[in-house]
Design a protein around this motif. Structure first.
Motif, PDB file in Angstrom:
ATOM      1  N   ARG A  58       1.206  -1.354   0.054  1.00 56.35           N
ATOM      2  CA  ARG A  58      -0.367   0.046  -0.605  1.00 56.35           C
ATOM      3  C   ARG A  58       0.903   1.374   0.434  1.00 56.35           C
ATOM      4  O   ARG A  58       1.775   1.251   0.519  1.00 56.35           O
ATOM      5  CB  ARG A  58      -0.665  -0.047   1.302  1.00 56.35           C
TER       6      ARG A  58
ATOM      7  N   ALA B  30       0.600   4.543   1.352  1.00 53.16           N
ATOM      8  CA  ALA B  30      -1.011   5.578   1.901  1.00 53.16           C
ATOM      9  C   ALA B  30      -0.454   7.318   2.405  1.00 53.16           C
ATOM     10  O   ALA B  30       0.320   7.735   3.592  1.00 53.16           O
ATOM     11  CB  ALA B  30      -0.194   4.948   4.029  1.00 53.16           C
ATOM     12  N   PRO B  31      -0.649   7.775   1.986  1.00 52.86           N
ATOM     13  CA  PRO B  31      -0.273   9.428   1.771  1.00 52.86           C
ATOM     14  C   PRO B  31      -1.341   9.983   2.325  1.00 52.86           C
ATOM     15  O   PRO B  31      -2.588   9.417   2.772  1.00 52.86           O
ATOM     16  CB  PRO B  31      -0.454  10.347   0.219  1.00 52.86           C
ATOM     17  N   SER B  32      -1.059  11.200   3.463  1.00 50.96           N
ATOM     18  CA  SER B  32      -1.966  11.716   4.257  1.00 50.96           C
ATOM     19  C   SER B  32      -2.374  12.775   2.847  1.00 50.96           C
ATOM     20  O   SER B  32      -1.452  14.056   2.607  1.00 50.96           O
ATOM     21  CB  SER B  32      -1.558  12.302   5.648  1.00 50.96           C
TER      22      SER B  32
ATOM     23  N   ARG C 131      -4.004   3.863   0.245  1.00 50.75           N
ATOM     24  CA  ARG C 131      -4.440   4.342   1.101  1.00 50.75           C
ATOM     25  C   ARG C 131      -4.563   5.406   1.367  1.00 50.75           C
ATOM     26  O   ARG C 131      -2.913   5.951   1.936  1.00 50.75           O
ATOM     27  CB  ARG C 131      -4.714   3.510   2.119  1.00 50.75           C
TER      28      ARG C 131
ATOM     29  N   ASP D 292      -4.401   8.533   3.825  1.00 51.98           N
ATOM     30  CA  ASP D 292      -4.897   8.444   5.473  1.00 51.98           C
ATOM     31  C   ASP D 292      -4.982   9.403   6.487  1.00 51.98           C
ATOM     32  O   ASP D 292      -4.669  10.429   6.455  1.00 51.98           O
ATOM     33  CB  ASP D 292      -3.640   8.076   6.201  1.00 51.98           C
TER      34      ASP D 292
ATOM     35  N   TYR E 278      -1.301   8.418  14.020  1.00 50.08           N
ATOM     36  CA  TYR E 278      -1.980   7.201  12.805  1.00 50.08           C
ATOM     37  C   TYR E 278      -1.251   6.196  12.857  1.00 50.08           C
ATOM     38  O   TYR E 278      -1.210   5.154  12.590  1.00 50.08           O
ATOM     39  CB  TYR E 278      -0.404   8.016  11.985  1.00 50.08           C
TER      40      TYR E 278
ATOM     41  N   SER F 184      -2.953   2.230  10.894  1.00 46.06           N
ATOM     42  CA  SER F 184      -1.791   1.930  10.253  1.00 46.06           C
ATOM     43  C   SER F 184      -1.534   0.282  10.272  1.00 46.06           C
ATOM     44  O   SER F 184      -1.780  -0.101   9.088  1.00 46.06           O
ATOM     45  CB  SER F 184      -0.394   2.720   9.549  1.00 46.06           C
TER      46      SER F 184
ATOM     47  N   ARG G 294       7.834   2.579   2.693  1.00 53.04           N
ATOM     48  CA  ARG G 294       7.943   3.452   2.971  1.00 53.04           C
ATOM     49  C   ARG G 294       9.756   3.989   3.390  1.00 53.04           C
ATOM     50  O   ARG G 294      10.576   3.288   3.229  1.00 53.04           O
ATOM     51  CB  ARG G 294       6.811   3.140   4.392  1.00 53.04           C
TER      52      ARG G 294
ATOM     53  N   HIS H  13      10.554   6.595   9.105  1.00 48.39           N
ATOM     54  CA  HIS H  13       9.564   5.695   9.794  1.00 48.39           C
ATOM     55  C   HIS H  13      10.388   4.167  10.732  1.00 48.39           C
ATOM     56  O   HIS H  13       9.693   3.237  11.324  1.00 48.39           O
ATOM     57  CB  HIS H  13       8.568   4.921   9.000  1.00 48.39           C
TER      58      HIS H  13
HETATM   59  N1  GLU Z   1       0.544   8.637   5.966  1.00 44.32           N
HETATM   60  C1  GLU Z   1       1.601   7.711   6.686  1.00 44.32           C
HETATM   61  C2  GLU Z   1       2.492   8.289   5.942  1.00 44.32           C
HETATM   62  O1  GLU Z   1       3.037   9.798   5.297  1.00 44.32           O
HETATM   63  C3  GLU Z   1       2.284   6.400   6.114  1.00 44.32           C
HETATM   64  C4  GLU Z   1       3.329   5.576   6.218  1.00 44.32           C
HETATM   65  C5  GLU Z   1       3.329   4.343   6.323  1.00 44.32           C
HETATM   66  O2  GLU Z   1       3.806   4.282   5.172  1.00 44.32           O
HETATM   67  O3  GLU Z   1       3.061   3.520   7.085  1.00 44.32           O
HETATM   68  O4  GLU Z   1       3.612   8.884   6.475  1.00 44.32           O
END
Ligand code: GLU
Length: 446
Positions: free
Chosen positions: A6, A8-10, A40, A42, A184, A188, A202, A206
């Motif tokens: 996935r 997963a952008p905010s 996804r 976020d 988050y 997640s 990612r 992270h």
């Molecule tokens: N929404 C998170 C971000 O943009 C996703 C991080 C992830 O991929 O788990 O940093």
């Protein structure tokens, strides 16, 4: 195992070269493995997330040719996070804490003064029922912290190799704010479990999160997925790309407006920082076939705008007429396949084709640098112009005038096109109407 990943952008900003590189690693890996790519959104942070940013993210991914197989939004899944939170509470892994931000800051400052690491001291776990009742009576709402096990969490990262995070050196992360907002971290993990995500790919920012999240996966009774943490992009000097650039000229929408080809952006971001050559690819799928985590370096990848320009030119150079035709038509300059083949190697941006179409159509103000030579050249101009005309003509002019090399080709090009540089004349000359060439040689704007 069927791969499922996935991105997963905010939706709190636009996509830029940094986060698209992560999106692309997910997409390329999924396509290369015959897997599923999930988009996804976020958007747990309802205040900062906007529909406009979400739409923009989708438009940018579509423009880049990165279609998603499934999509979902966290804002629609709060019930799932609630039930996971209940599960963690029941297991004693999620506990209420009542400190205010000021109290926490004060405590951290004290710890620093004493030379201790500023880790949350779990005072909340020692509250008596009376103290809790007193806070509640005051109207304080708790935030909720995940109780870490305080151990070495180890995983084999697909990019970084063996990684470990000591969760004893971290504060218990806040999963739910006092206003009930899920941060988050928990959503997640819940989504990754329920969607059956096999690989979390990612940015390396992270890595520490991953330590805590692996504990959460396990606390929820799930096996953690595989992880791949990508090094960040830096500029040519090695400094992190500035927020200003990422939100400005390096935002995908801006690259689109600046005339870059999506395939150039994808070719670049898919290869930068890997051991493969950065080169224009035939398609996104061709790039996917070559994608492998083992090829990804651990050092930050350096982003050079010049390289992107070079790739853009390369993509245009390789573009077949069938692909270019509708776009030439849209610009009102479809002068046929011979025209396209003659000019494509000279384009930095697709729109530059308009300039060469104008040279073909005229009027062009010829630049006559060597009047005698051009007079002779006019007399020797072949009756019909084809692929072999330019060299035959130049040879004849050379024999008649003694001019050669640059002294021969430059005045001819200037007279015919009005430009110092341009397409290979063997291919370009026959695209121009002979009558027009003759008039230009006579010094007329034609
Ligand atoms: N929404 C998170 C971000 O943009 C996703 C991080 C992830 O991929 O788990 O940093």
């Amino acid at each position: 195992m069927t791969v499922k990943v996935r991105f997963a952008p905010s939706p709190t900003g636009r996509l830029h070269v940094g986060n698209v590189r992560t999106a692309l690693a997910n997409w390329l890996f999924a396509k290369g493995q015959g897997g599923t790519f999930v988009l996804r959104i976020d958007d747990t942070d309802l205040e900062r997330s906007t529909k406009a940013f979400e739409d923009g993210i989708k438009a940018d991914l579509t423009w880049l040719g990165m279609a998603w197989d499934e999509t979902d939004s966290q804002s629609k899944r709060f019930a799932h996070y609630e039930s996971a939170a209940e599960k963690l509470k029941a297991a004693g892994r999620l506990y209420p804490a009542y400190e205010t931000q000021d109290e926490l800051t004060h405590r951290r400052n004290m710890q620093r003064k004493l030379g201790k690491p500023p880790i949350y001291d779990r005072a909340a776990l020692r509250l008596t029922p009376e103290q809790i009742a007193a806070y509640e009576a005051e109207g304080r709402k708790p935030h909720w912290r995940f109780k870490l096990e305080g151990r070495r969490v180890v995983w084999n990262d697909l990019v970084r190799g063996e990684c470990d995070v000591d969760t004893a050196s971290m504060s218990d992360p806040v999963l739910i704010r006092e206003d009930g907002l899920f941060l988050y971290t928990l959503p997640s993990v819940v989504d990754d479990i329920e969607m059956g995500i096999t690989h979390v790919i990612r940015g390396e920012d992270h890595v520490t999160n991953t330590g805590a999240q692996i504990e959460i996966f396990e606390a929820l009774g799930a096996a953690a997925p595989a992880f791949a943490h990508m090094p960040l992009l830096v500029d040519a000097s090695g400094a992190g790309l500035s927020k200003r650039d990422l939100e400005g000229k390096l935002a995908i929408g801006n690259l689109r407006d600046a005339g870059y080809e999506p395939l150039a952006v994808v070719s670049y971001l898919g290869r930068i920082g890997t051991s493969d050559t950065v080169e224009p690819m035939a398609s996104n799928l061709a790039l996917a076939e070559t994608f492998a985590f083992e090829k990804m370096g651990r050092a930050p990848a350096r982003f050079h705008e010049d390289d992107l320009d070079r790739l853009n030119a390369g993509v245009l150079h390789a573009m077949a007429y069938a692909a270019a035709r509708p776009r030439l038509e849209a610009l009102g300059i479809d002068l046929g396949e011979r025209f396209w083949n003659a000019i494509r190697a000279n384009l930095g941006r697709f729109e530059d084709a308009a300039g060469w179409a104008a040279v073909v159509r005229g009027p062009v103000h010829p630049v006559i640098e060597e009047a005698d030579l051009i007079r002779t050249a006019a007399e020797l101009l072949p009756q019909t112009l084809d692929e072999s005309s330019w060299s035959a003509w130049a040879e004849a002019v050379k024999n008649a005038t003694g001019a050669k090399g640059r002294g021969l080709f430059r005045p001819l090009r200037l007279a015919v096109t009005g430009q110092e540089h341009g397409p290979d004349m063997s291919a370009f000359l026959p695209v121009i109407d002979r009558e027009r060439v003759a008039r230009r040689l006579a010094g007329e704007a034609a």
